[in-house]
Design an enzyme around this catalytic site. Structure first.
Site, PDB file in Angstrom:
ATOM      1  N   LEU A 193      67.287  17.958 -40.565  1.00  8.44           N
ATOM      2  CA  LEU A 193      66.710  18.216 -39.252  1.00  8.44           C
ATOM      3  C   LEU A 193      65.543  19.171 -39.448  1.00  8.44           C
ATOM      4  CD1 LEU A 193      67.304  17.383 -36.315  1.00  8.44           C
ATOM      5  CD2 LEU A 193      68.717  19.429 -36.090  1.00  8.44           C
ATOM      6  N   ASP A 194      64.360  18.809 -38.948  1.00  7.61           N
ATOM      7  CA  ASP A 194      63.161  19.623 -39.143  1.00  7.61           C
ATOM      8  C   ASP A 194      63.385  21.060 -38.674  1.00  7.61           C
ATOM      9  OD1 ASP A 194      61.675  17.516 -40.179  1.00  7.61           O
ATOM     10  OD2 ASP A 194      60.931  16.894 -38.208  1.00  7.61           O
ATOM     11  N   PRO A 195      62.752  22.037 -39.326  1.00  4.70           N
ATOM     12  CA  PRO A 195      62.944  23.448 -38.936  1.00  4.70           C
ATOM     13  C   PRO A 195      62.661  23.721 -37.462  1.00  4.70           C
ATOM     14  CG  PRO A 195      61.877  23.342 -41.067  1.00  4.70           C
ATOM     15  CD  PRO A 195      61.946  21.924 -40.564  1.00  4.70           C
ATOM     16  N   PHE A 196      61.622  23.093 -36.875  1.00  6.20           N
ATOM     17  CA  PHE A 196      61.304  23.393 -35.470  1.00  6.20           C
ATOM     18  C   PHE A 196      62.298  22.750 -34.506  1.00  6.20           C
ATOM     19  CE2 PHE A 196      59.631  19.145 -35.259  1.00  6.20           C
ATOM     20  CZ  PHE A 196      59.541  18.826 -33.907  1.00  6.20           C
ATOM     21  N   ALA A 197      63.082  21.788 -34.998  1.00  2.00           N
ATOM     22  CA  ALA A 197      64.023  21.050 -34.149  1.00  2.00           C
ATOM     23  C   ALA A 197      65.330  21.819 -33.984  1.00  2.00           C
ATOM     24  CB  ALA A 197      64.294  19.680 -34.745  1.00  2.00           C
TER      25      ALA A 197
END
Length: 298
Positions: free
Chosen positions: A46-50
């Protein structure tokens, strides 16, 4: 002599609600420190900003990660129209802009074009390997990447709300390998504009949903009394779609030692062999013989 693995033997799944700003690897590291588990892994980056659902496998549950990675996932995301970024999300640099803002009816009319099996080019800032290197590393170094186009499957895509002229919220249910950043980018192109993701939340991964998720902070507090901890899900959570097959103690012994056993009148297929309530392992039935595929050391 094999070196003894450090930590506590803990086997099962945690349904973690990831905060923004943390990478999936950082979440795994924090859970190792909180639980002192011998082995920890995640099922799907899961992307860091997500934010949202990041299933975490502990111990022998790591042997079932592949079954969760292949599960359908659901996301809620916000598209910011009129501004393209090099990462296709809010963390990147602005590379193009447009004064065009799509009307609600134009968006609704477009959505069916993105349902079913579609062709998608992953973002350059992704973990896909190009020539043995992660694409995002090459992109950060300034490489001009021609990312390979591939098929992905979108089960459903709906417009939830138009916030203002610049922002709209969507929900999507999709298969393995789908990039929501690329989906937003491609929708914008079809609508004659550009866009990026301003928010992304994963709300479901197979059997893991946000209704039952737990934050890292709450996990740390509850794990102070691990004997009473009830949020550890069983190893078999990842195997909900695989039928269980009961085996006797002697049959379980043979399977654990790499031997096959007779299973008369059983149809061919993959099963989870169970000795009572204890999962023995993932096994395959062929011609009324049961062969071990992945054995759990419980």
């Amino acid at each position: 002599m094999a070196r003894k693995r450090r930590g506590t033997p803990i086997h099962g799944w945690l349904n973690i609600d990831k905060d923004a700003g943390l990478s999936s690897a950082q979440v795994v590291g924090r859970i190792k420190r909180i639980t002192n588990a011998q082995k920890v892994g995640h099922a799907g980056t899961l992307d860091p900003f997500a934010t949202g659902i990041l299933p975490i496998a502990l111990g022998e549950a790591t042997k079932t990660v592949g079954y969760i990675v292949d599960e359908t996932k659901e996301y809620r995301f916000t598209v910011r129209w009129g501004e393209a970024r090099n990462t296709d999300d809010i963390e990147g640099e602005v590379v193009r802009s447009s004064d065009i803002r799509p009307a609600t009816d134009e968006i609704q009319k477009l959505l069916p074009e993105f349902i079913g099996t579609i062709r998608q080019q992953p973002p350059a800032f992704s973990a896909i390997k190009i020539g043995g290197e992660r694409a995002y590393k090459l992109a950060r170094a300034g490489a001009d990447l021609d990312m390979p186009v591939r098929d992905v499957h979108i089960e459903s895509l709906s417009l939830i709300r138009v916030i203002d002229n610049d922002h709209a919220i969507f929900e999507v249910s999709c298969g393995k390998g789908t990039y929501i950043r690329a989906l937003a980018r491609d929708m914008a192109i079809k609508l004659g504009t550009v866009a990026h993701l301003s928010t992304l939340r994963r709300v479901r991964v197979g059997p893991f949903s946000e209704a039952d998720a737990i934050s890292l902070d709450k996990l740390a507090k509850l794990w102070q009394c691990p004997a009473k901890f009830v949020d550890l899900l069983p190893l078999t959570t990842a195997l909900d779609d695989i039928p269980a097959l009961a085996v006797t103690e002697p049959e379980a012994f043979r399977l654990r030692h790499g031997n096959d056993v007779a299973v008369p009148n059983q149809a061919d297929g993959v099963v989870c062999a169970m000795e009572g309530d204890i999962p023995v392992g993932i096994a395959k039935i062929e011609s009324e013989r049961l062969y071990p595929v992945r054995i759990f050391n419980l």
